[in-house]
Write a protein that holds these residues in place. Structure first.
Motif, PDB file in Angstrom:
ATOM      1  N   ARG A 200      15.796  13.248  -1.233  1.00  0.00           N
ATOM      2  CA  ARG A 200      16.974  14.088  -1.452  1.00  0.00           C
ATOM      3  C   ARG A 200      17.075  14.448  -2.935  1.00  0.00           C
ATOM      4  O   ARG A 200      17.300  15.601  -3.296  1.00  0.00           O
ATOM      5  N   GLU A 201      16.853  13.440  -3.779  1.00  0.00           N
ATOM      6  CA  GLU A 201      16.928  13.694  -5.221  1.00  0.00           C
ATOM      7  C   GLU A 201      15.903  14.731  -5.650  1.00  0.00           C
ATOM      8  O   GLU A 201      16.159  15.539  -6.557  1.00  0.00           O
ATOM      9  N   ALA A 202      14.744  14.686  -4.992  1.00  0.00           N
ATOM     10  CA  ALA A 202      13.683  15.630  -5.344  1.00  0.00           C
ATOM     11  C   ALA A 202      13.863  16.981  -4.656  1.00  0.00           C
ATOM     12  O   ALA A 202      13.052  17.885  -4.834  1.00  0.00           O
ATOM     13  N   GLY A 203      14.905  17.095  -3.866  1.00  0.00           N
ATOM     14  CA  GLY A 203      15.156  18.357  -3.178  1.00  0.00           C
ATOM     15  C   GLY A 203      14.256  18.591  -1.990  1.00  0.00           C
ATOM     16  O   GLY A 203      14.157  19.718  -1.489  1.00  0.00           O
ATOM     17  N   GLU A 204      13.592  17.555  -1.542  1.00  0.00           N
ATOM     18  CA  GLU A 204      12.716  17.733  -0.379  1.00  0.00           C
ATOM     19  C   GLU A 204      13.511  17.841   0.912  1.00  0.00           C
ATOM     20  O   GLU A 204      13.045  18.410   1.893  1.00  0.00           O
ATOM     21  N   ILE A 205      14.681  17.234   0.906  1.00  0.00           N
ATOM     22  CA  ILE A 205      15.575  17.379   2.048  1.00  0.00           C
ATOM     23  C   ILE A 205      16.966  17.692   1.516  1.00  0.00           C
ATOM     24  O   ILE A 205      17.310  17.334   0.379  1.00  0.00           O
ATOM     25  N   ALA A 206      17.744  18.362   2.333  1.00  0.00           N
ATOM     26  CA  ALA A 206      19.079  18.758   1.906  1.00  0.00           C
ATOM     27  C   ALA A 206      20.004  17.545   1.827  1.00  0.00           C
ATOM     28  O   ALA A 206      19.800  16.548   2.525  1.00  0.00           O
TER      29      ALA A 206
ATOM     30  N   ALA B 165      14.323  -1.286   6.967  1.00  0.00           N
ATOM     31  CA  ALA B 165      15.091  -0.045   7.069  1.00  0.00           C
ATOM     32  C   ALA B 165      15.443   0.467   5.679  1.00  0.00           C
ATOM     33  O   ALA B 165      15.451   1.674   5.420  1.00  0.00           O
ATOM     34  N   GLY B 166      15.705  -0.474   4.777  1.00  0.00           N
ATOM     35  CA  GLY B 166      16.051  -0.095   3.411  1.00  0.00           C
ATOM     36  C   GLY B 166      14.942   0.658   2.712  1.00  0.00           C
ATOM     37  O   GLY B 166      15.205   1.548   1.887  1.00  0.00           O
ATOM     38  N   GLU B 167      13.697   0.328   3.049  1.00  0.00           N
ATOM     39  CA  GLU B 167      12.571   1.045   2.450  1.00  0.00           C
ATOM     40  C   GLU B 167      12.623   2.529   2.812  1.00  0.00           C
ATOM     41  O   GLU B 167      12.398   3.402   1.968  1.00  0.00           O
ATOM     42  N   PHE B 168      12.920   2.791   4.068  1.00  0.00           N
ATOM     43  CA  PHE B 168      13.025   4.186   4.502  1.00  0.00           C
ATOM     44  C   PHE B 168      14.235   4.859   3.847  1.00  0.00           C
ATOM     45  O   PHE B 168      14.165   6.011   3.419  1.00  0.00           O
ATOM     46  N   ALA B 169      15.322   4.113   3.760  1.00  0.00           N
ATOM     47  CA  ALA B 169      16.526   4.676   3.152  1.00  0.00           C
ATOM     48  C   ALA B 169      16.264   5.054   1.691  1.00  0.00           C
ATOM     49  O   ALA B 169      16.653   6.132   1.230  1.00  0.00           O
ATOM     50  N   LYS B 170      15.559   4.171   0.992  1.00  0.00           N
ATOM     51  CA  LYS B 170      15.236   4.456  -0.417  1.00  0.00           C
ATOM     52  C   LYS B 170      14.369   5.707  -0.545  1.00  0.00           C
ATOM     53  O   LYS B 170      14.640   6.593  -1.348  1.00  0.00           O
ATOM     54  N   ALA B 171      13.316   5.738   0.270  1.00  0.00           N
ATOM     55  CA  ALA B 171      12.401   6.871   0.185  1.00  0.00           C
ATOM     56  C   ALA B 171      13.102   8.176   0.522  1.00  0.00           C
ATOM     57  O   ALA B 171      12.842   9.221  -0.099  1.00  0.00           O
ATOM     58  N   LEU B 172      14.013   8.133   1.485  1.00  0.00           N
ATOM     59  CA  LEU B 172      14.735   9.354   1.857  1.00  0.00           C
ATOM     60  C   LEU B 172      15.728   9.752   0.772  1.00  0.00           C
ATOM     61  O   LEU B 172      15.944  10.946   0.521  1.00  0.00           O
TER      62      LEU B 172
ATOM     63  N   PRO C 192       0.815  -1.221   0.000  1.00  0.00           N
ATOM     64  CA  PRO C 192       0.000   0.000   0.000  1.00  0.00           C
ATOM     65  C   PRO C 192       0.847   1.269   0.000  1.00  0.00           C
ATOM     66  O   PRO C 192       0.506   2.238  -0.673  1.00  0.00           O
ATOM     67  N   ALA C 193       1.934   1.225   0.753  1.00  0.00           N
ATOM     68  CA  ALA C 193       2.763   2.429   0.846  1.00  0.00           C
ATOM     69  C   ALA C 193       3.476   2.728  -0.470  1.00  0.00           C
ATOM     70  O   ALA C 193       3.822   3.872  -0.754  1.00  0.00           O
ATOM     71  N   GLN C 194       3.675   1.705  -1.266  1.00  0.00           N
ATOM     72  CA  GLN C 194       4.368   1.913  -2.547  1.00  0.00           C
ATOM     73  C   GLN C 194       3.530   2.716  -3.529  1.00  0.00           C
ATOM     74  O   GLN C 194       4.037   3.209  -4.534  1.00  0.00           O
ATOM     75  N   LYS C 195       2.247   2.814  -3.236  1.00  0.00           N
ATOM     76  CA  LYS C 195       1.379   3.575  -4.144  1.00  0.00           C
ATOM     77  C   LYS C 195       1.556   5.074  -3.970  1.00  0.00           C
ATOM     78  O   LYS C 195       1.106   5.863  -4.798  1.00  0.00           O
ATOM     79  N   SER C 196       2.167   5.467  -2.875  1.00  0.00           N
ATOM     80  CA  SER C 196       2.350   6.900  -2.641  1.00  0.00           C
ATOM     81  C   SER C 196       3.511   7.421  -3.483  1.00  0.00           C
ATOM     82  O   SER C 196       4.317   6.649  -4.005  1.00  0.00           O
ATOM     83  N   ARG C 197       3.580   8.731  -3.599  1.00  0.00           N
ATOM     84  CA  ARG C 197       4.661   9.335  -4.378  1.00  0.00           C
ATOM     85  C   ARG C 197       5.999   9.108  -3.668  1.00  0.00           C
ATOM     86  O   ARG C 197       6.063   9.154  -2.434  1.00  0.00           O
ATOM     87  N   PRO C 198       7.057   8.864  -4.434  1.00  0.00           N
ATOM     88  CA  PRO C 198       8.394   8.694  -3.826  1.00  0.00           C
ATOM     89  C   PRO C 198       8.781   9.943  -3.039  1.00  0.00           C
ATOM     90  O   PRO C 198       8.260  11.030  -3.296  1.00  0.00           O
ATOM     91  N   GLY C 199       9.682   9.759  -2.097  1.00  0.00           N
ATOM     92  CA  GLY C 199      10.141  10.898  -1.318  1.00  0.00           C
ATOM     93  C   GLY C 199       9.502  10.941   0.066  1.00  0.00           C
ATOM     94  O   GLY C 199       9.113   9.917   0.621  1.00  0.00           O
ATOM     95  N   LEU C 200       9.389  12.145   0.586  1.00  0.00           N
ATOM     96  CA  LEU C 200       8.873  12.291   1.954  1.00  0.00           C
ATOM     97  C   LEU C 200       7.459  11.749   2.099  1.00  0.00           C
ATOM     98  O   LEU C 200       7.107  11.200   3.144  1.00  0.00           O
ATOM     99  N   ALA C 201       6.659  11.912   1.050  1.00  0.00           N
ATOM    100  CA  ALA C 201       5.295  11.395   1.123  1.00  0.00           C
ATOM    101  C   ALA C 201       5.311   9.895   1.383  1.00  0.00           C
ATOM    102  O   ALA C 201       4.490   9.357   2.129  1.00  0.00           O
ATOM    103  N   ARG C 202       6.262   9.243   0.770  1.00  0.00           N
ATOM    104  CA  ARG C 202       6.332   7.787   0.964  1.00  0.00           C
ATOM    105  C   ARG C 202       6.836   7.438   2.358  1.00  0.00           C
ATOM    106  O   ARG C 202       6.405   6.441   2.941  1.00  0.00           O
ATOM    107  N   VAL C 203       7.729   8.224   2.874  1.00  0.00           N
ATOM    108  CA  VAL C 203       8.157   7.987   4.260  1.00  0.00           C
ATOM    109  C   VAL C 203       6.953   8.052   5.188  1.00  0.00           C
ATOM    110  O   VAL C 203       6.724   7.159   6.013  1.00  0.00           O
TER     111      VAL C 203
END
Lengths: 223, 223
Positions: free
Chosen positions: A155-161, A144-151, A85-96
């Motif tokens: 970063r790639e999307a510029g949502e976090i520095a 943990a890897g799921e969170f690492a990927k989403a973060l 279900p969580a994979q349906k969300s947009r990548p990035g912070l939204a997915r976290v």
DNA sequence: CGCTAAATAGTACGATCGTTCGTTCGTTGA
DNA sequence: TCAACGAACGAACGATCGTACTATTTAGCG
């Protein structure tokens, strides 16, 4: 990973057998969440699903095989209930956030009778070397890897520095989910889940506050 | 709490008996940290300390009594090894740091063979109602209470603003200690302890950043 | 000292553990 | 349709579980 014709010439699995196996593992997951993987006994499990001890045992070559199969079944449930279900969300912070909310929902709707299967089992097996432990550790790492990927995507999307220590962030998010699981088991009070929500929100707010061309204190649009 | 002349007219405890009891509980603490309180068996425990099963059993009226006594013994060890040293530090934020460092040191010097006794046992008993569980939950609450007290003192001393949600802070600190314990058990890598250090430091830095008459980014004197 | 109760060992109990075996039943492919 | 084979069963295995009794040794107070 997929074992179709596993080894040699074993002929065929039967339909009712697969159903039984599924019922066994389903009950095993639930029992293991409260009793632990080691505390789960074959006699108790058999009685719990109304089957003979030997009939149940015939599905597995040993207790360790049963334990490994139980872990596998729990992985499937967790994937279907939380990860997918969580994979349906947009990548990035939204997915976290989606991962966190999916996990908290997983607790709240009591998919397993006593919180997260893997948290309980991992805590019990952490110090007991063997194949079950290795498998559980692997699950934790991939979670943990799921969170690492989403973060990383954030970063790639510029949502976090880029300067944000993402590994540390993963650790702190998981820490709060880990503890809130046990507080939830003990108190059965939905309110405790908000502690994890608040903690993660603060973490992500801070991580996104210092991003590319934005100043601090800006309200975060989680959308 | 102190039971001197417990009930009726039992005459006197003997010196070697107390020594044995201590040896039993010491071994029980260590075994329970890896096997869990339920997984700890009397036969295994007896063999482990070179005593007969019945001789050992004579010290306790039942297995549950043994479990409760084991928890009590672990409490004593934890108090002496973690709590009491930390009480020597100054109240307030310094004591919060002292508690964290005492706990990490407790892990590092392997007082118990597999991390924190209470974390492992609590994880196993969380979903199993009974007196052992209640006692463990109580220990966790009083451990959290130590942080709450120290943070309250920090507020009184003006080290952190009154607006800081201290209950939330306690939750997040405990979360990181809780998870780092299991990462330590699994990896046996001292470096993982730094994750908890870094996380707690950031938490306290932020909590003290917005304090009474001080501006942000001021370096915190932990002294 | 001697007396007595505490400390320990020995033995055995019923229950349950994981595991194996032989057998019956019923599904399913040929 | 029928033989083959998976699924389930009951019984039993040796081991170990927690617990209960009894007997023997030993420490410490009068």
């Amino acid at each position: 990973m997929n074992a179709e014709k596993d080894a040699g010439h074993s002929r065929k699995p039967r339909a009712d057998g697969l159903a039984s196996r599924h019922a066994i593992l389903d009950a095993a997951c639930k029992l293991a969440t409260t009793h632990g993987l080691e505390g789960l006994s074959i006699g108790e499990l058999a009685e719990h699903i109304g089957m003979s001890k030997s009939g149940l045992y015939a599905h597995f070559k040993s207790k360790e095989e049963l334990q490994l199969a139980t872990i596998e079944a729990a992985i499937a449930i967790f994937n279907a209930d939380v990860l997918e279900p969580a994979q349906k969300s947009r990548p990035g912070l939204a997915r976290v956030n989606a991962l966190v909310e999916a996990f908290l929902g997983h607790l709240l709707r009591r998919v397993f009778p006593a919180g997260c299967f893997f948290a309980t089992v991992a805590a019990q097996l952490a110090a007991r070397p063997g194949r079950p432990r290795d498998k559980i550790v692997g699950v934790q790492q991939s979670w943990a890897g799921e969170f690492a990927k989403a973060l990383e995507q954030a970063r790639e999307a510029g949502e976090i520095a880029a300067s944000v220590d993402r590994a540390q962030l993963v650790f702190e998010i998981m820490a709060m989910l880990f503890l809130v699981n046990f507080e939830w088991i003990v108190t059965q009070e939905p309110g405790v889940l908000d502690k994890a929500r608040a903690g993660v929100k603060r973490l992500l707010d801070e991580a996104s506050a210092g991003r590319s061309k934005a100043r601090r204190e800006r309200p975060l649009q989680t959308h």
